[in-house]
Motif scaffolding. Sequence first.
Motif: not given
Length: 227
Positions: A12-22
């Motif tokens: 989740p954290r890495e995914k948010l940083l890479r692709f955005g919270a949306g």
Amino acid sequence: MSIRDWHENDRPREKLLRFGAGSLSDAELLAIFLRVGIKGQSAVALAENLLTHFQTLPALLNASEAEFCQAKGLGQAKYVQLQAVLEMSKRHFESGLQSGETLSDPHSVARYLEYHIGHSQRERFGILLLNQQHQMIRYVTLFEGTLNQATVHPREILKLALDENAAAVILAHNHPSGDPTPSQADIKLTEAIGEALRLVDIRCLDHLIIGDKGRWHSMAQQRQMPS
């Protein structure tokens, strides 16, 4: 398997940083808020179980302190943290609307209203009071419960608008069912309030109905406001 063993695009954290919270699911967003899981469950697994328990993310966010703290993996510290996050979100949107900008974008107003009434499990009716330039004076929640012309009194709305020296208003209420489509009662109520306000030259610009999952309905956009 620990979250640390997942592919970085799935964390989740890495995914948010890479692709955005949306790009994150409700469970992934909640997992970031939780930070850690409990014995035998990762933060994501715990988040999924909590969403199953509360049924929806809005229901979890709107849970009472007792309901929230009784859920496995939560507690008073998390409840306090959540309330702080929600309040910061409300103030963020409120500061944008109170910055002197003319309220001409229903989308921005709807996002702001979601934080005030969108998560409530009961119907709430509120009003945005505007000045001559259609800038926000303030927002007030006036009524709660089953809404109709018997419970939402136009004279109280009229009194508030006059007391605040408002030149225009935007009406708002939520539909706990999630479907923001206005009912015939909503339309009749809007007509009654609009008629009362016209008597003192106060414009009723719109009536926004807030549903769930980002859904909302602008009666002005759909040309359903009384002429």
